[in-house]
Design a protein around this motif. Structure first.
Motif, PDB file in Angstrom:
ATOM      1  N   ALA A  10       0.829  -1.201   0.000  1.00  0.00           N
ATOM      2  CA  ALA A  10       0.000   0.000   0.000  1.00  0.00           C
ATOM      3  C   ALA A  10       0.871   1.261   0.000  1.00  0.00           C
ATOM      4  O   ALA A  10       1.916   1.319   0.654  1.00  0.00           O
ATOM      5  CB  ALA A  10      -0.928  -0.008   1.198  1.00  0.00           C
ATOM      6  N   CYS A  49      -4.676  -1.506   4.395  1.00  0.00           N
ATOM      7  CA  CYS A  49      -5.055  -0.374   3.536  1.00  0.00           C
ATOM      8  C   CYS A  49      -5.411  -0.856   2.134  1.00  0.00           C
ATOM      9  O   CYS A  49      -4.664  -1.612   1.523  1.00  0.00           O
ATOM     10  CB  CYS A  49      -3.906   0.629   3.448  1.00  0.00           C
ATOM     11  SG  CYS A  49      -4.261   2.014   2.335  1.00  0.00           S
ATOM     12  N   MET A  50      -6.571  -0.410   1.631  1.00  0.00           N
ATOM     13  CA  MET A  50      -6.979  -0.767   0.271  1.00  0.00           C
ATOM     14  C   MET A  50      -6.886   0.434  -0.659  1.00  0.00           C
ATOM     15  O   MET A  50      -7.386   0.393  -1.772  1.00  0.00           O
ATOM     16  CB  MET A  50      -8.381  -1.356   0.271  1.00  0.00           C
ATOM     17  CG  MET A  50      -9.442  -0.371   0.728  1.00  0.00           C
ATOM     18  SD  MET A  50     -11.111  -0.988   0.430  1.00  0.00           S
ATOM     19  CE  MET A  50     -11.107  -1.039  -1.363  1.00  0.00           C
ATOM     20  N   GLU A  51      -6.255   1.491  -0.182  1.00  0.00           N
ATOM     21  CA  GLU A  51      -5.989   2.692  -0.992  1.00  0.00           C
ATOM     22  C   GLU A  51      -7.264   3.315  -1.555  1.00  0.00           C
ATOM     23  O   GLU A  51      -7.293   3.713  -2.709  1.00  0.00           O
ATOM     24  CB  GLU A  51      -5.021   2.341  -2.122  1.00  0.00           C
ATOM     25  CG  GLU A  51      -3.692   1.796  -1.616  1.00  0.00           C
ATOM     26  CD  GLU A  51      -2.751   1.388  -2.727  1.00  0.00           C
ATOM     27  OE1 GLU A  51      -3.220   0.819  -3.724  1.00  0.00           O
ATOM     28  OE2 GLU A  51      -1.537   1.650  -2.607  1.00  0.00           O
ATOM     29  N   CYS A  52      -8.319   3.389  -0.738  1.00  0.00           N
ATOM     30  CA  CYS A  52      -9.552   4.020  -1.224  1.00  0.00           C
ATOM     31  C   CYS A  52      -9.410   5.528  -1.205  1.00  0.00           C
ATOM     32  O   CYS A  52     -10.119   6.227  -1.916  1.00  0.00           O
ATOM     33  CB  CYS A  52     -10.756   3.576  -0.393  1.00  0.00           C
ATOM     34  SG  CYS A  52     -10.803   4.227   1.289  1.00  0.00           S
ATOM     35  N   GLY A  53      -8.510   6.035  -0.366  1.00  0.00           N
ATOM     36  CA  GLY A  53      -8.230   7.471  -0.362  1.00  0.00           C
ATOM     37  C   GLY A  53      -9.095   8.295   0.575  1.00  0.00           C
ATOM     38  O   GLY A  53      -8.929   9.510   0.666  1.00  0.00           O
ATOM     39  N   GLN A  67      -1.866   6.832  -2.999  1.00  0.00           N
ATOM     40  CA  GLN A  67      -2.167   6.752  -4.427  1.00  0.00           C
ATOM     41  C   GLN A  67      -3.476   6.009  -4.567  1.00  0.00           C
ATOM     42  O   GLN A  67      -3.488   4.787  -4.750  1.00  0.00           O
ATOM     43  CB  GLN A  67      -1.075   5.985  -5.155  1.00  0.00           C
ATOM     44  CG  GLN A  67       0.098   6.835  -5.566  1.00  0.00           C
ATOM     45  CD  GLN A  67       1.033   6.031  -6.436  1.00  0.00           C
ATOM     46  OE1 GLN A  67       1.496   4.969  -6.031  1.00  0.00           O
ATOM     47  NE2 GLN A  67       1.305   6.519  -7.621  1.00  0.00           N
ATOM     48  N   GLY A  69      -6.970   4.698  -6.134  1.00  0.00           N
ATOM     49  CA  GLY A  69      -7.342   4.322  -7.489  1.00  0.00           C
ATOM     50  C   GLY A  69      -8.485   3.339  -7.484  1.00  0.00           C
ATOM     51  O   GLY A  69      -8.878   2.840  -6.437  1.00  0.00           O
ATOM     52  N   VAL A  70      -8.997   3.062  -8.676  1.00  0.00           N
ATOM     53  CA  VAL A  70     -10.074   2.098  -8.812  1.00  0.00           C
ATOM     54  C   VAL A  70      -9.453   0.715  -8.904  1.00  0.00           C
ATOM     55  O   VAL A  70      -8.493   0.503  -9.636  1.00  0.00           O
ATOM     56  CB  VAL A  70     -10.917   2.421 -10.055  1.00  0.00           C
ATOM     57  CG1 VAL A  70     -12.044   1.424 -10.205  1.00  0.00           C
ATOM     58  CG2 VAL A  70     -11.466   3.830  -9.951  1.00  0.00           C
ATOM     59  N   GLY A  71      -9.981  -0.222  -8.120  1.00  0.00           N
ATOM     60  CA  GLY A  71      -9.366  -1.540  -8.031  1.00  0.00           C
ATOM     61  C   GLY A  71      -9.736  -2.515  -9.132  1.00  0.00           C
ATOM     62  O   GLY A  71      -9.287  -3.647  -9.108  1.00  0.00           O
ATOM     63  N   CYS A  72     -10.543  -2.089 -10.111  1.00  0.00           N
ATOM     64  CA  CYS A  72     -10.987  -3.034 -11.136  1.00  0.00           C
ATOM     65  C   CYS A  72      -9.799  -3.519 -11.959  1.00  0.00           C
ATOM     66  O   CYS A  72      -8.948  -2.734 -12.379  1.00  0.00           O
ATOM     67  CB  CYS A  72     -12.010  -2.404 -12.072  1.00  0.00           C
ATOM     68  SG  CYS A  72     -13.385  -1.653 -11.221  1.00  0.00           S
ATOM     69  N   LEU A  73      -9.770  -4.822 -12.181  1.00  0.00           N
ATOM     70  CA  LEU A  73      -8.664  -5.438 -12.904  1.00  0.00           C
ATOM     71  C   LEU A  73      -8.526  -4.851 -14.308  1.00  0.00           C
ATOM     72  O   LEU A  73      -7.416  -4.541 -14.750  1.00  0.00           O
ATOM     73  CB  LEU A  73      -8.892  -6.946 -12.989  1.00  0.00           C
ATOM     74  CG  LEU A  73      -7.670  -7.751 -13.371  1.00  0.00           C
ATOM     75  CD1 LEU A  73      -6.743  -7.853 -12.186  1.00  0.00           C
ATOM     76  CD2 LEU A  73      -8.068  -9.135 -13.834  1.00  0.00           C
ATOM     77  N   ILE A  76      -6.914  -1.550 -14.320  1.00  0.00           N
ATOM     78  CA  ILE A  76      -5.476  -1.621 -14.032  1.00  0.00           C
ATOM     79  C   ILE A  76      -4.712  -2.152 -15.245  1.00  0.00           C
ATOM     80  O   ILE A  76      -3.667  -1.617 -15.608  1.00  0.00           O
ATOM     81  CB  ILE A  76      -5.232  -2.499 -12.782  1.00  0.00           C
ATOM     82  CG1 ILE A  76      -5.762  -1.754 -11.553  1.00  0.00           C
ATOM     83  CG2 ILE A  76      -3.766  -2.824 -12.618  1.00  0.00           C
ATOM     84  CD1 ILE A  76      -5.716  -2.541 -10.272  1.00  0.00           C
ATOM     85  N   VAL A  77      -5.257  -3.185 -15.906  1.00  0.00           N
ATOM     86  CA  VAL A  77      -4.605  -3.710 -17.114  1.00  0.00           C
ATOM     87  C   VAL A  77      -4.501  -2.596 -18.153  1.00  0.00           C
ATOM     88  O   VAL A  77      -3.440  -2.367 -18.740  1.00  0.00           O
ATOM     89  CB  VAL A  77      -5.389  -4.917 -17.682  1.00  0.00           C
ATOM     90  CG1 VAL A  77      -4.861  -5.299 -19.063  1.00  0.00           C
ATOM     91  CG2 VAL A  77      -5.278  -6.102 -16.743  1.00  0.00           C
TER      92      VAL A  77
END
Lengths: 89, 349
Positions: A10, A49-53, A67, A69-73, A76-77
């Protein structure tokens, strides 16, 4: 039920000297990352921490950075592919 | 659709800021059926409600204001939790997206919230200056900025709307438990149909192509010799891979060892295919070894890949972590699928 993910990844950064002890980070964190000790916040469970902000957005003195961000794969790809392309140019 | 003409509106209240629709707090069969359809991915993008101000019961100037997204599931959970209460509901326009995702993507955020508070003239509607937001909106909303820009303080309520009655009883204080986002079995199970619908979009055409190829190359395996009903190994192993990644992994998420979802999925794949082999080893030994091995490889890679895809649905994975696991796992998964496919094709020639 333990909901812990990969360790030491994280991007959460907290500058305790700037903390005013309002407790907002403690309140908004959905995974209990922060605790309040002697009128100041402290990171107790960094790997949760899941970095939801939420903590960084709601810190009135900007003592927290993450940092988010949206966790959708797929997102991210896509961003990794875009990043690679951008580096290639 | 006009705000007042939505199915859940029972009356229209006359208030200081004009007519405000009053909503039912008992969810009807239509609402429950809608939830089923949404979870199957049917009409998901049309599952929005009209943004704006709504009333629960007969609220007055002292009644609390709850803010939510205009995703109907979010709104339904909120109004259901406010049964027999007097309250106002402010619905933001999040394009029909749920609170957490909308907050992450910026449509449930400080600016739109302040604009909505001003547009609905909430300062004229109530005498207090407090908005109660779902805690998961906090990644989009800066409480201190909302106060600065429109004079309303933001209180973050519980993560789950079902805790609202207790939160209210508690004098609008959330307990530690209410602040945590859990991922219980029922919530994980509810997401499985959508995973399967998405997988079916590529898996069903692929299976049809494989069946067609199979029938061309080895007519006897298509049941033409009277062995109808025997599922070809490729179909069996594609299905087991999908089931391991999209059903078994969500169900056994906290039982499967490993931190990375790709590892959990691989183990679920090994488990499921192990059972399959135990139950029906002839399906494996009846095929050329390179075909069996190839499809087993594809099945395990698929299980791992689909499990990794489930990080997007999970409530605790960090983007940095997903990026890290993806960098290692995705090349391996794709290589396994390529090698598996090559092995299978070599067995056909």
């Amino acid at each position: 039920m333990s909901a812990s993910y990969l360790k030491n990844v994280a991007s959460l950064v907290f500058v305790q000297e700037e903390c005013v002890g309002c407790g907002m980070c403690y309140e908004v964190c959905p995974h209990g990352v922060f605790v309040l000790l002697e009128g100041k916040a402290r990171i107790a469970l960094p790997d949760n921490c899941m970095e939801c902000g939420a903590c960084a957005v709601n810190c009135p003195v900007g003592a927290i950075a993450v940092q988010a961000g949206v966790g959708c794969l797929t997102a991210i790809v896509n961003s990794l592919l875009r990043g690679r392309k951008a580096n290639g140019r | 659709m006009e705000k007042e003409r939505q199915a859940f509106v029972t009356a229209v209240l006359d208030t200081a800021v004009g007519p405000v629709p009053k909503v039912a707090t008992r969810l009807g069969p239509v609402d429950h059926w809608g939830r089923v359809l949404v979870r199957l991915g049917i009409g998901r993008m049309r599952y929005a409600i009209e943004p704006g101000l709504y009333a629960v019961g007969n609220p007055d100037g002292k009644s609390p204001i709850f803010v939510t997204a205009n995703y109907k599931l979010s709104f339904d959970q909120l109004r259901g939790a406010l049964h027999k209460k007097q309250a106002w509901i402010l619905v933001l326009d999040t394009n029909g997206i749920n609170v957490w995702c909308a907050a992450g993507k910026g449509s449930f955020s400080t600016g739109p919230l302040v604009q909505s508070v001003l547009a609905e003239r909430l300062a004229e509607l109530v005498s207090h200056r407090t908005l109660i937001l779902p805690q998961l909106a906090a990644s989009g909303v800066a409480a201190h900025l909302v106060r600065k820009e429109c004079g309303f303080a933001v209180w973050y309520g519980p993560v789950c709307a079902s805790h609202l009655p207790a939160y209210w009883r508690n004098g609008f204080k959330a307990s530690r438990r209410m602040r945590r986002k859990e991922f219980p079995l029922a919530a994980r199970a509810e997401l499985i149909p959508m995973e399967l619908v998405n997988a079916g979009k590529w898996a069903i055409p692929l299976m049809l192509v494989i069946l067609f190829l199979n029938s061309l190359l080895t007519p006897e395996s298509f049941g033409l010799d009277g062995r109808a009903g025997k599922t070809p190994l490729p179909i069996l192993l594609l299905s087991s891979g999908i089931a391991a990644g999209s059903i078994l992994t969500p169900l056994l998420l906290f039982i499967l060892p490993g931190r990375a979802f790709a590892v959990k999925g691989l183990l679920a794949g090994i488990l499921l295919n192990g059972i399959l082999f135990w139950e029906n080893y002839r399906a494996f030994t009846g095929e050329p070894p390179s075909s069996s091995a190839g499809w087993l490889l594809i099945s395990l890679a698929l299980a791992s890949l689909l499990a990794m895809n489930f990080t997007g649905c999970s409530t605790f994975t960090s983007p940095s972590g997903v990026r890290k696991e993806l960098r290692v796992a995705l090349p391996l998964q794709l290589a396994a699928i390529a090698v598996g496919g090559a092995l299978w094709l070599s067995s056909l020639l």
